[in-house]
Design a protein around this motif. Structure first.
Motif, mmCIF file in Angstrom:
data_model
loop_
_atom_site.group_PDB
_atom_site.id
_atom_site.type_symbol
_atom_site.label_atom_id
_atom_site.label_comp_id
_atom_site.label_asym_id
_atom_site.label_seq_id
_atom_site.Cartn_x
_atom_site.Cartn_y
_atom_site.Cartn_z
ATOM 1 N N UNK A 1 0.834 -1.184 0.000
ATOM 2 C CA UNK A 1 0.000 0.000 0.000
ATOM 3 C C UNK A 1 0.874 1.240 0.000
ATOM 4 N N UNK A 2 0.415 2.275 -0.651
ATOM 5 C CA UNK A 2 1.177 3.519 -0.730
ATOM 6 C C UNK A 2 0.974 4.373 0.515
ATOM 7 N N UNK A 3 2.010 5.110 0.856
ATOM 8 C CA UNK A 3 1.912 6.062 1.955
ATOM 9 C C UNK A 3 1.143 7.295 1.485
ATOM 10 N N UNK A 4 0.380 7.941 2.371
ATOM 11 C CA UNK A 4 -0.294 9.179 1.985
ATOM 12 C C UNK A 4 0.740 10.263 1.683
ATOM 13 N N UNK A 5 0.521 11.024 0.624
ATOM 14 C CA UNK A 5 1.493 12.026 0.178
ATOM 15 C C UNK A 5 1.283 13.401 0.796
ATOM 16 N N UNK A 44 10.020 10.450 17.078
ATOM 17 C CA UNK A 44 9.945 11.890 16.885
ATOM 18 C C UNK A 44 9.284 12.166 15.543
ATOM 19 N N UNK A 45 8.260 13.006 15.565
ATOM 20 C CA UNK A 45 7.507 13.358 14.361
ATOM 21 C C UNK A 45 7.665 14.850 14.120
ATOM 22 N N UNK A 46 8.095 15.245 12.924
ATOM 23 C CA UNK A 46 8.165 16.677 12.628
ATOM 24 C C UNK A 46 6.759 17.242 12.424
ATOM 25 N N UNK A 47 6.475 18.389 12.981
ATOM 26 C CA UNK A 47 5.156 19.021 12.836
ATOM 27 C C UNK A 47 5.138 19.850 11.559
ATOM 28 N N UNK A 50 3.351 19.267 4.290
ATOM 29 C CA UNK A 50 3.273 17.852 4.630
ATOM 30 C C UNK A 50 4.621 17.314 5.096
ATOM 31 N N UNK A 51 4.607 16.122 5.689
ATOM 32 C CA UNK A 51 5.846 15.434 6.053
ATOM 33 C C UNK A 51 6.461 14.905 4.757
ATOM 34 N N UNK A 52 7.759 15.059 4.609
ATOM 35 C CA UNK A 52 8.430 14.519 3.425
ATOM 36 C C UNK A 52 8.256 13.006 3.394
ATOM 37 N N UNK A 53 8.102 12.451 2.204
ATOM 38 C CA UNK A 53 7.775 11.035 2.043
ATOM 39 C C UNK A 53 8.868 10.131 2.616
ATOM 40 N N UNK A 54 10.124 10.509 2.477
ATOM 41 C CA UNK A 54 11.222 9.710 3.036
ATOM 42 C C UNK A 54 11.190 9.694 4.554
ATOM 43 N N UNK A 55 10.871 10.824 5.146
ATOM 44 C CA UNK A 55 10.765 10.923 6.602
ATOM 45 C C UNK A 55 9.603 10.083 7.097
ATOM 46 N N UNK A 56 8.466 10.184 6.418
ATOM 47 C CA UNK A 56 7.290 9.393 6.793
ATOM 48 C C UNK A 56 7.580 7.901 6.669
#
Length: 80
Positions: A1-5, A44-47, A50-56
């Motif tokens: 499944x794909x990650x949300x972008x 740790x989650x960056x606020x 959007x969150x960059x796909x690599x980070x997510x």
């Protein structure tokens, strides 16, 4: 499944509440979450929006490893 972008950091924090992650503290734009489920685990989650796909992807992979579930199963659990 794909990650949300287009996922924001705050949306990810809300989704992680399903796995009993709770806010432990926030420094600037970084939110620290902790869970006691399957042993203590911190993430740790960056606020950012959007969150960059690599980070997510790295966050999801780390959580999946801690909970011993497949990354695709975790994505379904969090985002469906």
């Amino acid at each position: 499944m794909r990650l949300p972008r287009d996922l924001s950091g705050l949306e990810l924090v809300k989704a992680l509440e399903r796995l009993e992650y709770q806010l432990s503290h926030q420094t600037g734009s970084h939110i620290r979450l902790t869970t006691q489920l399957n042993g203590e685990h911190h993430i740790t989650v960056p606020a950012h929006n959007p969150i960059k796909i690599g980070t997510l992807n790295a966050i999801i992979r780390n959580i999946a490893l801690h909970h011993n579930i497949d990354k695709d199963e975790l994505i379904l659990l969090l985002f469906s």
